[in-house]
Design an enzyme around this catalytic site. Sequence first.
Site, PDB file in Angstrom:
ATOM      1  N   HIS A  46      15.116 -19.330  -4.207  1.00  0.00           N
ATOM      2  CA  HIS A  46      14.324 -20.476  -3.728  1.00  0.00           C
ATOM      3  C   HIS A  46      14.942 -21.013  -2.436  1.00  0.00           C
ATOM      4  CE1 HIS A  46      11.563 -23.918  -3.932  1.00  0.00           C
ATOM      5  NE2 HIS A  46      12.550 -24.524  -3.294  1.00  0.00           N
ATOM      6  N   ASN A  87       4.608 -20.138   7.722  1.00  0.00           N
ATOM      7  CA  ASN A  87       4.410 -21.526   8.111  1.00  0.00           C
ATOM      8  C   ASN A  87       5.642 -22.330   7.758  1.00  0.00           C
ATOM      9  OD1 ASN A  87       1.689 -21.250   9.057  1.00  0.00           O
ATOM     10  ND2 ASN A  87       1.035 -21.064   6.928  1.00  0.00           N
ATOM     11  N   GLY A  93       1.114 -26.494   8.387  1.00  0.00           N
ATOM     12  CA  GLY A  93       0.297 -26.427   7.173  1.00  0.00           C
ATOM     13  C   GLY A  93       0.979 -25.716   6.024  1.00  0.00           C
ATOM     14  N   HIS A 100       7.863 -17.974   2.473  1.00  0.00           N
ATOM     15  CA  HIS A 100       7.048 -16.790   2.193  1.00  0.00           C
ATOM     16  C   HIS A 100       6.469 -16.259   3.486  1.00  0.00           C
ATOM     17  CE1 HIS A 100       4.604 -20.427   1.742  1.00  0.00           C
ATOM     18  NE2 HIS A 100       3.604 -19.734   2.262  1.00  0.00           N
ATOM     19  N   HIS A 102       3.222 -14.256   4.937  1.00  0.00           N
ATOM     20  CA  HIS A 102       1.854 -13.767   4.731  1.00  0.00           C
ATOM     21  C   HIS A 102       1.721 -12.435   5.471  1.00  0.00           C
ATOM     22  CE1 HIS A 102       0.014 -17.822   3.611  1.00  0.00           C
ATOM     23  NE2 HIS A 102       1.134 -18.218   4.188  1.00  0.00           N
TER      24      HIS A 102
HETATM   25  P1  5GP Z   1       1.285 -21.774   3.078  1.00  0.00           P
HETATM   26  O1  5GP Z   1       0.082 -22.613   3.383  1.00  0.00           O
HETATM   27  O2  5GP Z   1       2.363 -22.580   2.368  1.00  0.00           O
HETATM   28  O3  5GP Z   1       1.809 -21.001   4.223  1.00  0.00           O
HETATM   29  O4  5GP Z   1       0.766 -20.681   2.077  1.00  0.00           O
HETATM   30  C1  5GP Z   1       0.689 -20.828   0.709  1.00  0.00           C
HETATM   31  C2  5GP Z   1      -0.232 -19.752   0.200  1.00  0.00           C
HETATM   32  O5  5GP Z   1      -0.032 -19.609  -1.201  1.00  0.00           O
HETATM   33  C3  5GP Z   1      -1.724 -20.056   0.402  1.00  0.00           C
HETATM   34  O6  5GP Z   1      -2.323 -19.045   1.190  1.00  0.00           O
HETATM   35  C4  5GP Z   1      -2.277 -20.128  -1.014  1.00  0.00           C
HETATM   36  O7  5GP Z   1      -3.568 -19.588  -1.131  1.00  0.00           O
HETATM   37  C5  5GP Z   1      -1.252 -19.332  -1.822  1.00  0.00           C
HETATM   38  N1  5GP Z   1      -1.119 -19.764  -3.193  1.00  0.00           N
HETATM   39  C6  5GP Z   1      -0.960 -21.054  -3.631  1.00  0.00           C
HETATM   40  N2  5GP Z   1      -0.862 -21.070  -4.964  1.00  0.00           N
HETATM   41  C7  5GP Z   1      -0.944 -19.776  -5.390  1.00  0.00           C
HETATM   42  C8  5GP Z   1      -0.927 -19.174  -6.680  1.00  0.00           C
HETATM   43  O8  5GP Z   1      -0.788 -19.807  -7.725  1.00  0.00           O
HETATM   44  N3  5GP Z   1      -1.036 -17.812  -6.705  1.00  0.00           N
HETATM   45  C9  5GP Z   1      -1.185 -17.058  -5.594  1.00  0.00           C
HETATM   46  N4  5GP Z   1      -1.293 -15.750  -5.755  1.00  0.00           N
HETATM   47  N5  5GP Z   1      -1.212 -17.617  -4.356  1.00  0.00           N
HETATM   48  C10 5GP Z   1      -1.108 -18.946  -4.268  1.00  0.00           C
HETATM   49 ZN    ZN Z   2      10.643 -21.716  -5.535  1.00  0.00          ZN
END
Ligand code: 5GP
Ligand code: ZN
Length: 113
Positions: A46, A87, A93, A100, A102
Amino acid sequence: MEDCIFCKIINKQIPSEIIYEDDEIIAFKDIQPVAPVHVLVVPKKHISSVMDLKEEDKALIGKIYSVIQKLAVELGVEKEGFRVVTNCGENAGQTVKHIHFHILGGKKLALTM
Ligand code: 5GP
Ligand code: ZN
């Protein structure tokens, strides 16, 4: 970490479509894909954001890019191209406070700001 949705996915407390896993890294399909290929590559450790990376995480980030490269081939986006996005913070956002990466591809991606 408690209350972290990605830690829960890593610990299999929440189901996800896992496409890669080793002792340090997991990759699963995004639940709300914004492109035909939308995968999240996540370290099991984490780390809240880019701003919380430490010297000791250097090798881990290198490994994440090795996994991204391998997955790009498996997902069939290596030739046409894809985008890797991390991000960090509110203006970007970032909604999940567990770092993570993408992988986005499968179509021509617009650069919207
Ligand atoms: P961020 O906006 O933080 O860069 O991206 C978070 C991503 O996590 C989003 O694209 C969102 O759709 C994805 N996400 C959020 N909750 C879950 C979940 O419970 N399962 C999966 N597979 N993706 C998730
Ligand atoms: Zn975590």
